[in-house]
Write a protein that holds these residues in place. Structure first.
Motif, short mmCIF file in Angstrom:
data_model
loop_
_atom_site.label_atom_id
_atom_site.label_comp_id
_atom_site.label_asym_id
_atom_site.label_seq_id
_atom_site.Cartn_x
_atom_site.Cartn_y
_atom_site.Cartn_z
N ARG A 118 0.86 -1.20 0.02
CA ARG A 118 -0.12 0.09 -0.08
C ARG A 118 0.76 1.32 -0.12
N HIS A 119 1.80 1.35 0.84
CA HIS A 119 2.82 2.35 0.86
C HIS A 119 3.62 2.60 -0.53
N LEU A 120 3.63 1.47 -1.33
CA LEU A 120 4.73 1.73 -2.34
C LEU A 120 3.57 2.07 -3.70
N VAL A 121 2.24 1.60 -3.43
CA VAL A 121 1.20 2.23 -4.62
C VAL A 121 1.10 3.68 -4.18
N SER A 122 1.17 4.24 -3.10
CA SER A 122 1.08 5.66 -2.98
C SER A 122 2.30 6.40 -3.36
N ALA A 123 3.53 5.88 -3.17
CA ALA A 123 4.91 6.43 -3.46
C ALA A 123 4.87 6.56 -4.97
N GLN A 124 4.54 5.22 -5.65
CA GLN A 124 4.51 5.14 -6.86
C GLN A 124 3.62 6.33 -7.71
N GLU A 125 2.46 6.52 -7.14
CA GLU A 125 1.62 7.36 -7.68
C GLU A 125 1.86 8.94 -7.33
N ALA A 126 2.35 9.07 -6.33
CA ALA A 126 2.96 10.46 -6.00
C ALA A 126 4.18 10.82 -6.93
N THR A 127 4.98 9.95 -7.40
CA THR A 127 6.27 10.18 -8.28
C THR A 127 5.49 10.28 -9.58
N ALA A 128 4.53 9.69 -9.88
CA ALA A 128 4.16 9.89 -11.37
C ALA A 128 3.62 11.30 -11.27
N ARG A 129 2.60 11.73 -10.26
CA ARG A 129 2.08 13.26 -10.29
C ARG A 129 3.05 14.11 -10.31
N THR A 130 4.14 14.02 -9.66
CA THR A 130 5.73 15.01 -9.46
C THR A 130 5.89 14.99 -11.05
N ALA A 131 5.80 14.08 -11.75
CA ALA A 131 6.47 13.92 -13.29
C ALA A 131 5.42 14.66 -14.01
N ARG A 132 4.22 14.41 -14.02
CA ARG A 132 3.08 14.91 -14.80
C ARG A 132 3.00 16.26 -14.68
N GLU A 133 3.22 16.86 -13.20
CA GLU A 133 2.99 18.28 -13.29
C GLU A 133 4.01 19.20 -13.94
N LEU A 134 5.12 18.63 -14.15
CA LEU A 134 6.36 19.11 -15.04
C LEU A 134 6.00 19.45 -16.26
N PHE A 135 5.10 18.75 -16.92
CA PHE A 135 4.87 18.47 -18.49
C PHE A 135 4.52 19.88 -18.96
N PRO A 136 3.74 20.61 -18.56
CA PRO A 136 3.54 21.84 -19.01
C PRO A 136 4.53 22.75 -19.47
N LEU A 137 5.29 22.98 -18.45
CA LEU A 137 6.72 23.75 -18.58
C LEU A 137 7.66 23.13 -19.39
N VAL A 138 7.70 21.95 -19.65
CA VAL A 138 8.56 21.41 -20.47
C VAL A 138 8.17 21.54 -21.85
N GLU A 139 7.09 21.34 -22.12
CA GLU A 139 6.63 21.52 -23.47
C GLU A 139 6.38 22.97 -23.97
N ASP A 140 6.29 23.86 -23.13
CA ASP A 140 6.37 25.31 -23.33
C ASP A 140 7.87 25.72 -23.65
N ALA A 141 8.74 25.02 -23.09
CA ALA A 141 10.21 25.15 -23.31
C ALA A 141 10.66 24.44 -24.45
N ASN A 142 10.05 23.53 -25.18
CA ASN A 142 10.46 22.77 -26.35
C ASN A 142 11.53 21.93 -25.90
N ASP A 143 11.36 21.45 -24.73
CA ASP A 143 12.51 20.50 -24.10
C ASP A 143 12.24 19.00 -24.42
N GLN A 144 12.48 18.71 -25.29
CA GLN A 144 11.98 17.23 -25.89
C GLN A 144 12.63 16.22 -24.88
N PRO A 145 14.15 16.42 -24.67
CA PRO A 145 14.74 15.17 -23.90
C PRO A 145 13.97 15.08 -22.40
#
Ligand SMILES: [Fe+2]
Length: 160
Positions: free
Chosen positions: A108-135
């Motif tokens: 259960r702890h790992l499910v939460s931590a995996q999901e939290a890490t996914a949310r942190t990665a996803r939140e970054l997307f708009p910024l990265v796309e706006d900067a044309n940062d493909q890598p």
């Protein structure tokens, strides 16, 4: 001492700084998740020992490789990568688990931590796309794929 060469990769400094800051938070979550998974690999007990001990090893081994990719992307963007427990605790959205949870509690702890890490990665997307940062977008896509798939596998262990 010679002056460091200016970075001119087509992403302005303020955007590189914001992306590096987001990647630092992703690194902190990834490191916290990595350590939690390795800790549970060591300390899991019960009838599911073999399955979970082996499953956690596959997961922390993959995560260990990813830490390096995230940290080195921060460096390529021109910023220092955080690398101490103190910084990781400050930057992470995942709380550390104390004591020795039962096997399914670990899952259960790992499910939460995996999901939290996914949310942190996803939140970054708009910024990265706006900067044309493909890598960075590519790296985030890979991490999202792994964290969402692993969360599903772990979640499945909690079902009948
Ligand atoms: Fe081991």
């Amino acid at each position: 001492m010679t002056k460091p060469a200016k970075i001119n990769i087509g992403i302005p400094e303020d955007k590189r700084a914001k992306i590096a800051e987001g990647l630092s938070r992703l690194l902190a979550d990834s490191y916290t998740l990595y350590l939690m998974t390795h800790n549970f690999h060591w300390n899991v007990t019960g009838p599911m020992f073999n399955t979970l001990h082996a499953m956690f090893m596959t997961q922390y081994t993959e995560q260990w490789t990813a830490l390096d990719q995230i940290a080195e992307r921060i460096r390529a963007l021109g910023f220092p990568a955080p690398g101490t427990y103190k910084e990781f605790v400050k930057l992470a959205s995942i709380a550390e688990v104390e004591g020795q949870p039962k096997a399914l509690e670990m899952v259960r702890h790992l499910v939460s931590a995996q999901e939290a890490t996914a949310r942190t990665a996803r939140e970054l997307f708009p910024l990265v796309e706006d900067a044309n940062d493909q890598p960075t977008a590519d790296l985030l896509t890979q991490r999202l794929d792994v964290h969402e798939k692993t969360a599903w596998m772990l979640r499945s262990l909690l079902e009948d």
